[in-house]
Design a protein around this motif. Sequence first.
Motif, PDB file in Angstrom:
ATOM      1  N   MET A  32      -3.197  12.117  -6.306  1.00 19.95           N
ATOM      2  CA  MET A  32      -2.976  10.790  -6.867  1.00 19.95           C
ATOM      3  C   MET A  32      -3.012   9.728  -5.778  1.00 19.95           C
ATOM      4  N   ALA A  33      -2.359  10.027  -4.662  1.00 20.23           N
ATOM      5  CA  ALA A  33      -2.318   9.061  -3.566  1.00 20.23           C
ATOM      6  C   ALA A  33      -3.714   8.780  -3.034  1.00 20.23           C
ATOM      7  N   GLN A  34      -4.526   9.838  -2.896  1.00 15.81           N
ATOM      8  CA  GLN A  34      -5.876   9.665  -2.385  1.00 15.81           C
ATOM      9  C   GLN A  34      -6.710   8.800  -3.308  1.00 15.81           C
ATOM     10  N   VAL A  35      -6.599   9.049  -4.602  1.00 11.65           N
ATOM     11  CA  VAL A  35      -7.406   8.293  -5.564  1.00 11.65           C
ATOM     12  C   VAL A  35      -6.958   6.840  -5.614  1.00 11.65           C
ATOM     13  N   LEU A  36      -5.659   6.599  -5.654  1.00 13.08           N
ATOM     14  CA  LEU A  36      -5.159   5.225  -5.740  1.00 13.08           C
ATOM     15  C   LEU A  36      -5.467   4.442  -4.462  1.00 13.08           C
ATOM     16  N   SER A  37      -5.383   5.096  -3.305  1.00 16.92           N
ATOM     17  CA  SER A  37      -5.703   4.391  -2.070  1.00 16.92           C
ATOM     18  C   SER A  37      -7.198   4.121  -1.975  1.00 16.92           C
ATOM     19  N   ALA A  38      -8.015   5.042  -2.505  1.00 13.65           N
ATOM     20  CA  ALA A  38      -9.463   4.832  -2.492  1.00 13.65           C
ATOM     21  C   ALA A  38      -9.862   3.641  -3.346  1.00 13.65           C
ATOM     22  N   ALA A  39      -9.018   3.310  -4.334  1.00 11.36           N
ATOM     23  CA  ALA A  39      -9.278   2.158  -5.184  1.00 11.36           C
ATOM     24  C   ALA A  39      -8.655   0.891  -4.606  1.00 11.36           C
ATOM     25  N   ASP A  40      -8.324   0.919  -3.314  1.00 12.52           N
ATOM     26  CA  ASP A  40      -7.841  -0.246  -2.569  1.00 12.52           C
ATOM     27  C   ASP A  40      -6.414  -0.646  -2.916  1.00 12.52           C
ATOM     28  N   ASN A  41      -5.601   0.306  -3.349  1.00 13.86           N
ATOM     29  CA  ASN A  41      -4.179   0.055  -3.551  1.00 13.86           C
ATOM     30  C   ASN A  41      -3.407   0.445  -2.296  1.00 13.86           C
ATOM     31  N   ASP A  42      -2.315  -0.271  -2.028  1.00 11.54           N
ATOM     32  CA  ASP A  42      -1.402   0.126  -0.962  1.00 11.54           C
ATOM     33  C   ASP A  42      -0.490   1.213  -1.521  1.00 11.54           C
ATOM     34  N   VAL A  43      -0.536   2.404  -0.943  1.00  7.41           N
ATOM     35  CA  VAL A  43       0.182   3.558  -1.474  1.00  7.41           C
ATOM     36  C   VAL A  43       1.232   4.024  -0.485  1.00  7.41           C
ATOM     37  N   ILE A  44       2.445   4.261  -0.999  1.00  6.17           N
ATOM     38  CA  ILE A  44       3.543   4.793  -0.196  1.00  6.17           C
ATOM     39  C   ILE A  44       4.017   6.082  -0.860  1.00  6.17           C
ATOM     40  N   LEU A  45       4.021   7.162  -0.112  1.00 13.24           N
ATOM     41  CA  LEU A  45       4.479   8.455  -0.612  1.00 13.24           C
ATOM     42  C   LEU A  45       5.876   8.746  -0.082  1.00 13.24           C
ATOM     43  N   VAL A  46       6.755   9.194  -0.975  1.00 11.85           N
ATOM     44  CA  VAL A  46       8.093   9.616  -0.564  1.00 11.85           C
ATOM     45  C   VAL A  46       8.186  11.123  -0.781  1.00 11.85           C
ATOM     46  N   GLU A  47       8.518  11.848   0.272  1.00 11.62           N
ATOM     47  CA  GLU A  47       8.592  13.314   0.202  1.00 11.62           C
ATOM     48  C   GLU A  47       9.742  13.800   1.058  1.00 11.62           C
ATOM     49  N   GLN A  48      10.548  14.753   0.520  1.00 10.93           N
ATOM     50  CA  GLN A  48      11.695  15.237   1.274  1.00 10.93           C
ATOM     51  C   GLN A  48      11.480  16.612   1.893  1.00 10.93           C
ATOM     52  N   ASP A  49      10.453  17.345   1.467  1.00  6.21           N
ATOM     53  CA  ASP A  49      10.192  18.660   2.034  1.00  6.21           C
ATOM     54  C   ASP A  49       9.447  18.522   3.366  1.00  6.21           C
ATOM     55  N   ASP A  50      10.022  19.060   4.417  1.00  7.18           N
ATOM     56  CA  ASP A  50       9.444  18.887   5.756  1.00  7.18           C
ATOM     57  C   ASP A  50       8.026  19.448   5.849  1.00  7.18           C
ATOM     58  N   GLY A  51       7.792  20.589   5.209  1.00  5.23           N
ATOM     59  CA  GLY A  51       6.469  21.179   5.235  1.00  5.23           C
ATOM     60  C   GLY A  51       5.434  20.307   4.563  1.00  5.23           C
ATOM     61  N   ARG A  52       5.804  19.744   3.430  1.00  3.22           N
ATOM     62  CA  ARG A  52       4.894  18.852   2.719  1.00  3.22           C
ATOM     63  C   ARG A  52       4.677  17.566   3.495  1.00  3.22           C
ATOM     64  N   VAL A  53       5.711  17.082   4.153  1.00  2.49           N
ATOM     65  CA  VAL A  53       5.569  15.856   4.951  1.00  2.49           C
ATOM     66  C   VAL A  53       4.490  16.048   6.005  1.00  2.49           C
TER      67      VAL A  53
END
Length: 204
Positions: A1-22
């Motif tokens: 989702m983040a990749q698609v929304l950023s590709a459409a010129d949106n400013d995207v901020i991801l919040v993630e708490q799992d260290d591995g995923r970060v």
Amino acid sequence: MAQVLSAADNDVILVEQDDGRVAELATLPRVRLVAGDACDPALLEHAGALTCDLVISATGRDEDNLVISLIAKRQFGVGRVAARINDAENAWLFDQRWGVDVAVPSATPLISLIEEATGATDTVALLRLSKAGVEVIETAITEQSRAAGRALGEIPLPAGTVVATVVRDGRPTVPGPEVRLLPGDELLLVSHEATEQEIHAAFQ
């Protein structure tokens, strides 16, 4: 989702708490990453909840998705809040009382969550193209670009690549080979073979 929304010129901020995923997500281009628990109002504020247009809560826990949605809507007044439903028995909770504008069951592809949340079918089309093995690549013409001042038909493109549109002064046009590229032009190219580096080399 983040990749698609950023590709459409949106400013995207991801919040993630799992260290591995970060660590994995840190490689995503054009996406800002905030490590921590999105159920924490202070962290959501730090991530930009006060000024964002859309919050998508897509964790694997319904209780977290509801809490994040409620905080986003009630505390920060986010205009549009979308949430993913993991357990169908909880679907009745995902409504305006919990701050949810758009609720999408987990069985529904995430592509539908993007479409429902944003109303932007163009971003969904980008994702479908990517899944089909076709890349949409963007490049911009500057004063230093080798393509500046040249007609599009004079530029040798990598195999399997076409120029879909040239955006000039905010207006997209379907370009012909006679279109002369100017500094400030933005090009969207569709390719099933070329890499971003090859596209860059052709124009820059």
